[in-house]
Design a protein around this motif. Structure first.
Motif, PDB file in Angstrom:
ATOM      1  N   ILE A  12       4.597  17.811   0.167  1.00 15.07           N
ATOM      2  CA  ILE A  12       5.126  18.305  -1.126  1.00 15.07           C
ATOM      3  C   ILE A  12       6.882  18.443  -0.847  1.00 15.07           C
ATOM      4  CG2 ILE A  12       5.652  20.296  -2.435  1.00 15.07           C
ATOM      5  CD1 ILE A  12       2.967  18.797  -2.793  1.00 15.07           C
ATOM      6  N   LEU A  13       7.608  17.670  -1.631  1.00 10.57           N
ATOM      7  CA  LEU A  13       9.139  17.836  -1.558  1.00 10.57           C
ATOM      8  C   LEU A  13       9.532  16.871  -0.433  1.00 10.57           C
ATOM      9  CD1 LEU A  13       9.884  21.589  -2.523  1.00 10.57           C
ATOM     10  CD2 LEU A  13       9.769  19.781  -4.202  1.00 10.57           C
ATOM     11  N   LEU A  14       8.792  16.250   0.080  1.00  9.63           N
ATOM     12  CA  LEU A  14       9.468  15.545   1.143  1.00  9.63           C
ATOM     13  C   LEU A  14       9.015  13.951   0.730  1.00  9.63           C
ATOM     14  CD1 LEU A  14       7.803  17.309   4.420  1.00  9.63           C
ATOM     15  CD2 LEU A  14       9.951  17.387   3.664  1.00  9.63           C
ATOM     16  N   HIS A  15      10.159  13.164   1.339  1.00  6.83           N
ATOM     17  CA  HIS A  15       9.892  11.650   1.232  1.00  6.83           C
ATOM     18  C   HIS A  15       8.964  11.375   2.456  1.00  6.83           C
ATOM     19  CE1 HIS A  15      13.169  11.108  -1.536  1.00  6.83           C
ATOM     20  NE2 HIS A  15      13.775  12.089  -1.094  1.00  6.83           N
ATOM     21  N   PRO A  16       8.534  10.072   1.918  1.00  3.75           N
ATOM     22  CA  PRO A  16       7.294   9.767   2.814  1.00  3.75           C
ATOM     23  C   PRO A  16       7.643   9.602   4.486  1.00  3.75           C
ATOM     24  CG  PRO A  16       7.093   8.300   1.183  1.00  3.75           C
ATOM     25  CD  PRO A  16       8.478   9.227   0.806  1.00  3.75           C
ATOM     26  N   GLU A  17       9.080   9.200   4.612  1.00  5.68           N
ATOM     27  CA  GLU A  17       9.533   9.197   6.169  1.00  5.68           C
ATOM     28  C   GLU A  17       9.880  10.703   6.742  1.00  5.68           C
ATOM     29  OE1 GLU A  17      13.167   8.523   3.174  1.00  5.68           O
ATOM     30  OE2 GLU A  17      10.859   8.071   3.532  1.00  5.68           O
ATOM     31  N   ASP A  18       9.600  11.718   6.021  1.00  7.64           N
ATOM     32  CA  ASP A  18      10.158  13.029   6.482  1.00  7.64           C
ATOM     33  C   ASP A  18       9.099  13.765   6.804  1.00  7.64           C
ATOM     34  OD1 ASP A  18      12.851  12.614   6.615  1.00  7.64           O
ATOM     35  OD2 ASP A  18      13.178  13.275   4.245  1.00  7.64           O
ATOM     36  N   LEU A  24       5.021  14.480   8.599  1.00  9.90           N
ATOM     37  CA  LEU A  24       4.784  14.621   9.892  1.00  9.90           C
ATOM     38  C   LEU A  24       4.376  13.110  10.442  1.00  9.90           C
ATOM     39  CD1 LEU A  24       3.885  16.001  12.645  1.00  9.90           C
ATOM     40  CD2 LEU A  24       1.842  16.520  11.514  1.00  9.90           C
ATOM     41  N   ALA A  25       3.550  12.362   9.380  1.00  8.86           N
ATOM     42  CA  ALA A  25       3.153  11.006   9.544  1.00  8.86           C
ATOM     43  C   ALA A  25       4.607  10.300   9.899  1.00  8.86           C
ATOM     44  CB  ALA A  25       2.416  10.367   8.710  1.00  8.86           C
ATOM     45  N   GLY A  26       5.427  10.270   9.019  1.00 12.77           N
ATOM     46  CA  GLY A  26       6.707   9.436   9.058  1.00 12.77           C
ATOM     47  C   GLY A  26       7.623   9.778  10.027  1.00 12.77           C
ATOM     48  N   LYS A  27       7.647  10.836  10.607  1.00 12.27           N
ATOM     49  CA  LYS A  27       8.671  11.435  11.720  1.00 12.27           C
ATOM     50  C   LYS A  27       7.745  10.844  12.951  1.00 12.27           C
ATOM     51  CE  LYS A  27      11.534  14.491  10.001  1.00 12.27           C
ATOM     52  NZ  LYS A  27      12.874  14.044  10.010  1.00 12.27           N
ATOM     53  N   LEU A  28       6.333  10.666  13.093  1.00 13.03           N
ATOM     54  CA  LEU A  28       5.605  10.232  14.446  1.00 13.03           C
ATOM     55  C   LEU A  28       5.816   8.587  14.379  1.00 13.03           C
ATOM     56  CD1 LEU A  28       2.580  12.355  14.189  1.00 13.03           C
ATOM     57  CD2 LEU A  28       4.356  12.529  15.957  1.00 13.03           C
ATOM     58  N   ASN A  29       5.699   8.106  13.149  1.00  9.53           N
ATOM     59  CA  ASN A  29       6.019   6.593  13.072  1.00  9.53           C
ATOM     60  C   ASN A  29       7.516   6.349  13.531  1.00  9.53           C
ATOM     61  OD1 ASN A  29       3.314   5.572  12.497  1.00  9.53           O
ATOM     62  ND2 ASN A  29       3.877   6.162  10.275  1.00  9.53           N
ATOM     63  N   SER A  30       8.559   7.054  13.212  1.00  5.72           N
ATOM     64  CA  SER A  30       9.840   6.588  13.626  1.00  5.72           C
ATOM     65  C   SER A  30      10.247   7.111  15.059  1.00  5.72           C
ATOM     66  CB  SER A  30      10.830   7.513  12.742  1.00  5.72           C
ATOM     67  OG  SER A  30      10.645   8.771  13.065  1.00  5.72           O
ATOM     68  N   ALA A  31       9.158   7.544  15.496  1.00  8.62           N
ATOM     69  CA  ALA A  31       9.506   7.964  17.196  1.00  8.62           C
ATOM     70  C   ALA A  31       9.134   6.503  17.867  1.00  8.62           C
ATOM     71  CB  ALA A  31       8.595   8.897  17.539  1.00  8.62           C
ATOM     72  N   GLY A  53       0.810  -1.155  -0.111  1.00 10.88           N
ATOM     73  CA  GLY A  53       0.068  -0.145  -0.095  1.00 10.88           C
ATOM     74  C   GLY A  53       0.772   1.219   0.043  1.00 10.88           C
ATOM     75  N   ARG A  54       0.420   2.328  -0.604  1.00  5.81           N
ATOM     76  CA  ARG A  54       1.114   3.586  -0.579  1.00  5.81           C
ATOM     77  C   ARG A  54       0.894   4.333   0.765  1.00  5.81           C
ATOM     78  NH1 ARG A  54       1.961   6.102  -5.545  1.00  5.81           N
ATOM     79  NH2 ARG A  54       1.420   4.933  -7.509  1.00  5.81           N
ATOM     80  N   GLN A  55       2.139   5.213   1.044  1.00  6.46           N
ATOM     81  CA  GLN A  55       2.220   5.785   2.251  1.00  6.46           C
ATOM     82  C   GLN A  55       1.444   7.121   2.248  1.00  6.46           C
ATOM     83  OE1 GLN A  55       4.105   4.513   5.190  1.00  6.46           O
ATOM     84  NE2 GLN A  55       4.320   2.826   3.858  1.00  6.46           N
ATOM     85  N   ARG A  56       1.066   7.418   0.972  1.00  6.03           N
ATOM     86  CA  ARG A  56       0.227   8.697   1.044  1.00  6.03           C
ATOM     87  C   ARG A  56      -0.769   8.381  -0.364  1.00  6.03           C
ATOM     88  NH1 ARG A  56       5.221  12.897   0.797  1.00  6.03           N
ATOM     89  NH2 ARG A  56       6.287  11.853  -0.878  1.00  6.03           N
ATOM     90  N   PHE A  57      -1.627   9.283  -0.261  1.00  2.00           N
ATOM     91  CA  PHE A  57      -2.765   9.163  -1.407  1.00  2.00           C
ATOM     92  C   PHE A  57      -1.962   9.437  -2.517  1.00  2.00           C
ATOM     93  CE2 PHE A  57      -6.320  10.429   1.474  1.00  2.00           C
ATOM     94  CZ  PHE A  57      -6.791   9.078   1.769  1.00  2.00           C
ATOM     95  N   PRO A  58      -2.344   8.762  -3.843  1.00  2.72           N
ATOM     96  CA  PRO A  58      -1.802   9.306  -5.253  1.00  2.72           C
ATOM     97  C   PRO A  58      -2.165  10.526  -5.587  1.00  2.72           C
ATOM     98  CG  PRO A  58      -4.021   7.651  -5.225  1.00  2.72           C
ATOM     99  CD  PRO A  58      -3.465   7.805  -3.884  1.00  2.72           C
ATOM    100  N   PHE A  59      -1.043  11.176  -5.632  1.00  2.00           N
ATOM    101  CA  PHE A  59      -1.254  12.638  -6.286  1.00  2.00           C
ATOM    102  C   PHE A  59      -0.153  13.291  -7.409  1.00  2.00           C
ATOM    103  CE2 PHE A  59      -0.280  17.109  -5.968  1.00  2.00           C
ATOM    104  CZ  PHE A  59      -1.584  17.787  -6.317  1.00  2.00           C
ATOM    105  N   GLY A  60      -0.171  13.466  -8.406  1.00  2.00           N
ATOM    106  CA  GLY A  60       0.748  13.690  -9.101  1.00  2.00           C
ATOM    107  C   GLY A  60       0.349  14.277 -10.397  1.00  2.00           C
ATOM    108  N   GLU A  61       1.290  15.322 -11.187  1.00  2.00           N
ATOM    109  CA  GLU A  61       1.264  16.054 -12.348  1.00  2.00           C
ATOM    110  C   GLU A  61       1.766  15.489 -13.422  1.00  2.00           C
ATOM    111  OE1 GLU A  61       1.573  20.021 -11.424  1.00  2.00           O
ATOM    112  OE2 GLU A  61      -0.316  20.284 -10.292  1.00  2.00           O
TER     113      GLU A  61
END
Length: 369
Positions: free
Chosen positions: A97-103, A105-112, A44-52
């Motif tokens: 935007i411009l962030l990898h999934p792990e960077d 807010l959700a990614g940072k909280l999961n890494s905690a 599953g994707r870490q975030r919703f599909p979105f892109g141009e």
């Protein structure tokens, strides 16, 4: 084979196609979005599909909420008994935007590696670019099917103006869902407005829905490249940084200084979100904004906000939070100006770390049932 026979075959074939095409109008194409290869063939994707630009990001924007959730990791299976499930809704700053999934807010909280009530905290990024409280309410309403223990809703003033509520493409192209929310929560919008895309009979036919069907197919195809690379947006080496030299105009959505008009803002949609969450705790976060020190920064905080209107709005939010018992964090000036990227609300990884550390404290202080 004579000409009459060929003609009859062609006519019958055309009639059959037209019957099937029109009959397809009775099919709920959005429900086809639940048919997915994600969380089975692909993760599953870490975030919703979105892109141009799908060729660079292996991603695309679509308006089918069923498909968006089906492709997301939150749909991977039943919630584990030892999981404390947190969902974060919001705009492009939540999406990352411009962030990898792990960077994000959700990614940072999961890494905690947080634990609440003896359960492991698992955070899901349900942010989606475009700024609209109504868009957030639509996502929140759907996310409740996944039994969250906590909802985090980062907000900013730009999501509040009434004239912006239905302009987000994902809102405009989900007229049925939005109309349901308007009626259920008595929102001050017209469900029949032309701002919402009300599909005609032709639009609902097989031919009329060919773009939507193609998007569902392409989302699955991009899953091959996405799962192999983990890339879901392009990361340019250089980009235009957020504006710090600002215009002197201090109007805001028709309001002038000293004429703050609360009726122009969609507080009713915020109230609807708080009502919809029911017994699920909801944490409202006034997300950090860039505070410029450049030209006309005495008049404006940034590209979005004249100082007077943002200050008035913050005061109203604080009053409402106190009067109505909201769980509310005002983190508007938490992040230094040099930790924003291409927008006054988009953070660097370091900025997201600062935000995550403050939000962690609120998560850890949630009461256990």
């Amino acid at each position: 084979m004579n000409g009459k026979f060929i003609r009859n075959v062609l006519v019958k074939g055309l009639v059959l196609f037209l019957v099937i095409d029109i009959a397809f109008a009775a099919v709920d194409v959005s429900a086809l979005g639940k048919i997915t290869l994600y969380n089975s063939i692909f993760p599953g994707r870490q975030r919703f599909p979105f892109g141009e630009d799908p060729t660079q990001s292996y991603n695309l924007s679509l308006f089918n909420l069923d498909a968006m959730f089906a492709s997301h990791i939150i749909s991977a299976g039943a919630k584990a008994a030892n999981e404390y499930r947190v969902v974060i809704i919001g705009d492009s700053s939540t999406w990352g935007i411009l962030l990898h999934p792990e960077d994000t807010l959700a990614g940072k909280l999961n890494s905690a590696g947080l634990t609440v009530c003896g359960k492991a905290v698992q955070v899901y990024n349900l942010g989606y670019p475009t700024i609209s409280l109504t868009k957030d309410l639509m996502v929140l309403d759907y996310a409740l099917h996944y039994h969250p223990n906590l909802i985090i809703w980062p907000i900013t003033l730009e999501a509040f103006p009434n004239d912006s509520q239905l302009t987000s493409p994902i809102v405009a192209n989900n007229a049925g869902r939005v109309a349901g929310l308007i009626m259920r929560y008595h929102l001050p919008f017209d469900p029949n407005t032309t701002a919402l895309a009300h599909p005609s009979l032709w639009d609902r036919t097989l031919i009329g829905q060919r773009r939507s069907l193609a998007d569902l197919f392409r989302l699955q195809v991009y899953g091959v490249l996405w799962s192999a690379t983990g890339i879901d947006q392009s990361y340019p080496a250089d980009y235009q940084h957020a504006q710090t030299d600002l215009v002197s105009d201090v109007k805001y959505h028709g309001m002038q200084p000293a004429t703050f008009d609360e009726s122009k803002l969609a507080f009713s949609v915020l109230d609807a979100g708080l009502t919809a969450s029911g017994k699920v705790p909801l944490l409202l976060v006034n997300e950090p904004i860039l505070v410029s020190q450049g030209k006309n920064s005495d008049l404006r905080y940034n590209f979005y906000y004249p100082r007077w209107v943002y200050d008035d709005w913050r005061q109203i939010m604080e009053q409402k939070a106190a009067n109505q018992g909201w769980n509310y964090l005002d983190l508007w000036n938490l992040v230094p100006a040099d930790q924003f990227t291409n927008s006054a609300i988009h953070l660097t990884p370091a900025g997201e770390t600062l935000l995550a550390r403050r939000v962690e404290q609120s998560i850890l202080h949630q009461s256990c049932p």
